[in-house]
Design a protein around this motif. Structure first.
Motif, PDB file in Angstrom:
ATOM      1  N   ASP A 133       0.849  -1.191   0.000  1.00 24.79           N
ATOM      2  CA  ASP A 133       0.000   0.000   0.000  1.00 24.79           C
ATOM      3  C   ASP A 133       0.888   1.246   0.000  1.00 24.79           C
ATOM      4  OD1 ASP A 133      -1.756   2.066   0.466  1.00 24.79           O
ATOM      5  OD2 ASP A 133      -2.757   1.112   2.169  1.00 24.79           O
ATOM      6  N   ALA A 135       0.243   4.241   0.602  1.00 28.99           N
ATOM      7  CA  ALA A 135      -0.003   5.142   1.729  1.00 28.99           C
ATOM      8  C   ALA A 135       0.834   4.763   2.945  1.00 28.99           C
ATOM      9  CB  ALA A 135      -1.483   5.132   2.088  1.00 28.99           C
ATOM     10  N   GLU A 136       1.142   3.472   3.085  1.00 24.70           N
ATOM     11  CA  GLU A 136       1.941   3.041   4.227  1.00 24.70           C
ATOM     12  C   GLU A 136       3.376   3.530   4.136  1.00 24.70           C
ATOM     13  OE1 GLU A 136       1.844  -1.128   4.888  1.00 24.70           O
ATOM     14  OE2 GLU A 136      -0.160  -1.089   5.778  1.00 24.70           O
TER      15      GLU A 136
END
Length: 246
Positions: A133, A135-136
């Motif tokens: 991901d 966003a991580e």
């Protein structure tokens, strides 16, 4: 080598007070963690706590608990006290530190961390999972491992950070906070003061790296859910209900 798995647990969590006793499918979270850890087949499993209610819940479920001091600065300090109480003759050679907020833990990955200690140069084994991901990658709550690849499934850790790292194209790895220590490495670690980078990043494993201790990480496919917030708890309940682990 003789091993023991120790699970530190305290009630005074800032974001989710009382979380070791939080109900998941009819049982306290700490009991689920003890069950998953025991399924790894590494031998004795003990919850190290400072709270009588946690001890009672653990023992009522058929697991072992040991009481420790209330003022430990970290889980590592708590498990070291527990180790000294439980094994005064120092027969245990490997100590596995399993966080008490990992109710979805896959038992197989616990053994992956221990297997890293087959290399006599490794002081501490831990785990990582590839970040999928985007966003991580920029999330400071997601700790990343920066390391030299030893194989497709193993890194020699060079640094741990909350920043997006390393730079450039290629995989990045989410650190899973489970550790397998050689006993002497744990004793050395808790005997040292916090290091400058540890205090800056708020990551205690940097103390070991700054002291020249080798940490290797096994790269695994399973990323256990760490329960830190009410939203995490709701997700853990959903996952475990779906898996029929009530």
């Amino acid at each position: 080598m003789t091993s023991i798995a120790l699970i530190p647990a305290r009630l005074a969590a800032n974001r989710l007070p009382g979380k070791p006793l939080a109900d998941i499918c009819g049982r306290p979270m700490i009991v689920h963690v003890a069950e998953r850890t025991a399924a790894a087949g590494l031998g004795r499993v003990v919850v190290a706590t400072d709270d009588d209610d946690i001890r009672t819940a653990v023992e009522s479920a058929g697991f072992e608990a040991v009481m420790t001091a209330v003022d430990h600065p970290s889980g590592s300090d708590r498990i070291f006290e527990a180790l000294e109480r439980l094994d005064p003759k120092r027969k245990v050679e490997i100590v596995v530190n399993v966080q008490g907020d990992l109710p979805t833990l896959d038992p197989a990955i616990v053994r992956s961390a221990v297997d890293l200690l087959d290399d006599g140069n490794v002081a501490i084994g831990t785990l990582g999972a590839r970040i999928a991901d985007a966003a991580e990658m920029g999330n400071p709550n997601v700790v990343k491992i920066v390391g030299s690849p030893m194989s497709d499934t193993r890194l020699r850790a060079l640094y741990f950070t909350r920043a997006t790292a390393p730079w450039g194209e290629g995989p990045r790895y989410h650190h899973i906070g489970l550790y397998a220590y050689r006993r002497e490495a744990l004793a050395r670690f808790v005997g040292m003061p916090p290091s400058p980078l540890e205090e800056r990043e708020r990551l205690e494993q940097l103390r070991a790296l700054e002291a020249g201790m080798r940490i290797d990480a096994a790269i695994v496919d399973d990323m256990p859910l760490g329960v830190d917030t009410p939203a995490d708890l709701a997700e853990a309940r959903r996952r475990m209900a779906d898996a029929g682990r009530g």
